[in-house]
Design an enzyme around this catalytic site. Sequence first.
Site, short mmCIF file in Angstrom:
data_model
loop_
_atom_site.label_atom_id
_atom_site.label_comp_id
_atom_site.label_asym_id
_atom_site.label_seq_id
_atom_site.Cartn_x
_atom_site.Cartn_y
_atom_site.Cartn_z
N ASP A 86 45.97 25.17 -21.45
CA ASP A 86 44.78 24.78 -22.20
C ASP A 86 44.99 23.47 -22.94
OD1 ASP A 86 44.15 27.25 -21.29
OD2 ASP A 86 44.16 28.25 -23.23
N ASP A 127 50.68 30.36 -16.05
CA ASP A 127 51.29 29.18 -16.70
C ASP A 127 52.50 29.59 -17.54
OD1 ASP A 127 49.63 30.42 -18.63
OD2 ASP A 127 48.90 28.53 -19.47
N1 LIG Z 1 33.74 26.16 -33.34
C1 LIG Z 1 34.74 26.85 -33.88
N2 LIG Z 1 34.99 26.74 -35.20
C2 LIG Z 1 35.97 27.45 -35.76
N3 LIG Z 1 36.77 28.29 -35.10
C3 LIG Z 1 36.58 28.44 -33.81
C4 LIG Z 1 35.57 27.73 -33.12
N4 LIG Z 1 35.61 28.10 -31.82
C5 LIG Z 1 36.63 29.00 -31.71
N5 LIG Z 1 37.21 29.22 -32.90
C6 LIG Z 1 38.32 30.14 -33.21
O1 LIG Z 1 38.96 30.52 -32.01
C7 LIG Z 1 38.87 31.95 -31.84
C8 LIG Z 1 38.77 32.30 -30.37
O2 LIG Z 1 40.03 32.25 -29.78
P1 LIG Z 1 40.43 33.15 -28.52
O3 LIG Z 1 41.85 32.88 -28.26
O4 LIG Z 1 40.02 34.55 -28.77
O5 LIG Z 1 39.48 32.63 -27.36
P2 LIG Z 1 39.37 31.37 -26.43
O6 LIG Z 1 40.41 30.35 -26.78
O7 LIG Z 1 37.96 30.92 -26.51
O8 LIG Z 1 39.63 32.00 -24.98
P3 LIG Z 1 40.70 31.72 -23.78
O9 LIG Z 1 42.04 31.39 -24.35
O10 LIG Z 1 40.69 32.96 -22.98
O11 LIG Z 1 40.18 30.58 -23.02
C9 LIG Z 1 37.64 32.34 -32.64
O12 LIG Z 1 37.66 33.70 -33.04
C10 LIG Z 1 37.74 31.40 -33.83
O13 LIG Z 1 38.63 31.90 -34.80
C1 LIG Z 2 46.33 29.38 -25.86
C2 LIG Z 2 46.61 30.39 -24.81
O1 LIG Z 2 47.32 31.35 -25.05
N1 LIG Z 2 46.04 30.18 -23.63
C3 LIG Z 2 46.20 31.05 -22.48
C4 LIG Z 2 46.60 30.18 -21.29
O2 LIG Z 2 47.86 29.60 -21.54
C5 LIG Z 2 46.64 31.00 -20.00
O3 LIG Z 2 47.76 31.85 -19.99
C6 LIG Z 2 45.33 31.78 -19.82
C7 LIG Z 2 45.37 32.71 -18.63
O4 LIG Z 2 45.53 31.99 -17.46
O5 LIG Z 2 45.03 32.54 -20.99
C8 LIG Z 2 44.89 31.79 -22.19
O6 LIG Z 2 43.84 30.90 -22.08
#
Ligand SMILES: Nc1ncnc2c1ncn2[C@@H]1O[C@H](COP(=O)(O)OP(=O)(O)OP(=O)(O)O)[C@@H](O)[C@H]1O
Ligand SMILES: CC(=O)N[C@@H]1[C@@H](O)[C@@H](O)[C@@H](CO)O[C@@H]1O
Length: 455
Positions: A188, A50
């Site tokens: 996302d 993306d």
């Molecule tokens: N229920 C929640 N309450 C508060 N903070 C949260 C909650 N869920 C997630 N977070 C915040 O988001 C962070 C996770 O973000 P991260 O970018 O590492 O993962 P992700 O968004 O779940 O994964 P991805 O982008 O790969 O889908 C946690 O460490 C926390 O700080």
């Molecule tokens: C919030 C954020 O950085 N999101 C990224 C998303 O944009 C995309 O690159 C993905 C891998 O496909 O990794 C994360 O979820």
Amino acid sequence: MENVPVGKVSVEINSRYGRIKDKFMGSYGKKPDYYARASGRVNLIGEHIDYCGYSVLPMAIEQDVIIAVSSNDSGRLQLVNTNMEYGMFECDINDLSINKEKPVWHNYFLCGLKGLLEHCKVTSPKGLQCVVDGTIPKSAGLSSSSALVCCAALVTMHANGQALSKKELSDMCAHCERFIGTEGGGMDQAISFMANKGTAKLIEFNPLKSTDVELPEDVVFVISNCCVELNKAATSHFNIRVVECRLASQIIAKTKGLKWREFKRFADVQKALGLTLDEAINVVKEILHQEPYTKEEVCGILEVTVDELAQTSLSANTLDVKTFKLHDRATHVFSEANRVLQFKKTCDLKPADASVVLGNLMKDSHTSCRDLYQCSCDDLDRLVDICCQSGALGSRLTGAGWGGCAVSMVPANQVDSFIKSVTEKYYWKDDRLKEKVTENLFATQPGGGAAIYLE
Ligand SMILES: Nc1ncnc2c1ncn2[C@@H]1O[C@H](COP(=O)(O)OP(=O)(O)OP(=O)(O)O)[C@@H](O)[C@H]1O
Ligand SMILES: CC(=O)N[C@@H]1[C@@H](O)[C@@H](O)[C@@H](CO)O[C@@H]1O
């Protein structure tokens, strides 16, 4: 332009909202004015493309972030989380500072809040009292961070009497989540706002567009978490990949005689050169070598100093990176972009062997993520293998990777045996995971997008 819906919720019937309301009343001594909800997502195919400008194919999941809110004229932001892991937070709403070095949870809320206030040029923001409740496993590839950012932006929009369309909110949130330091694309945030119950979406960028994708009826998507966590903002893994893609597109642009400083994304270079995705893969072979590039070599090719390179191509947390893999990253991006188009086409044309074709595309996607993009990890690879041995037609990592979840496409009549087999072969083999199967291994259906709810 479609706006985020405002619906009704009954806290008597919906026990989760009832619990959030109780927590709110216990914390602030009054009822919330309204609730905002934003969902997580599972990306079915199109990983790490993306931010290169290419289309992706996610669907929203049932797991979400809900925030109960009351607004006031105190000039303060107060946050309470239902999960004790996340401490209380309070600050002056006119003085927001986002800590990139230590991405503590409230910083994600601040991204959405600050982004919305700046975008709408709100000069006297409402004070907010909030209770945050999330059910998306964190750092597991299901977009918990963006759900929180999007929900915070929605809370702020509603409190300050603003009305942005779903598209504006998606673009704005993709931009403001970068305050935390990660340079993600917009997948996302787009699916969190634009999802519709019952359908996956093809999300295209520049301009942002979402199109329904009808998935085969005889399959079910099952999510399994390998339970290795990687926080995107606390590490440089993610941004290194973004930078490698940027450098590869700039080198291709320069070698082909384009004004390379104007390019940051593969999709723009591909368009400027008038190439198909297959032709772009051949250009990668022709121009880029497989061995990692040193920073000095990149500077030599682009004819810039190290300081200039920092300006044109790097991010704050990649300034010290010494080598960049460009050939393999570029090959992944162009081939993955192709797989997304084939996946969508197969869903549209519905050939007799559709689910087999889709499964193979998912398998190829995982192989490419593992070997070319190197964004998997041993446990996740093992889990994907187990999913394939347990009856999945296809299985792949989903989300950023380096841990987190796999998504598997399973024949609808084999879901129970699939879950039993993965439980035994992955979760029961590890004492720490034995008691945690239900929250980490579950079938999912395409869920709905963000909304505001009133009682
Ligand atoms: N229920 C929640 N309450 C508060 N903070 C949260 C909650 N869920 C997630 N977070 C915040 O988001 C962070 C996770 O973000 P991260 O970018 O590492 O993962 P992700 O968004 O779940 O994964 P991805 O982008 O790969 O889908 C946690 O460490 C926390 O700080
Ligand atoms: C919030 C954020 O950085 N999101 C990224 C998303 O944009 C995309 O690159 C993905 C891998 O496909 O990794 C994360 O979820």
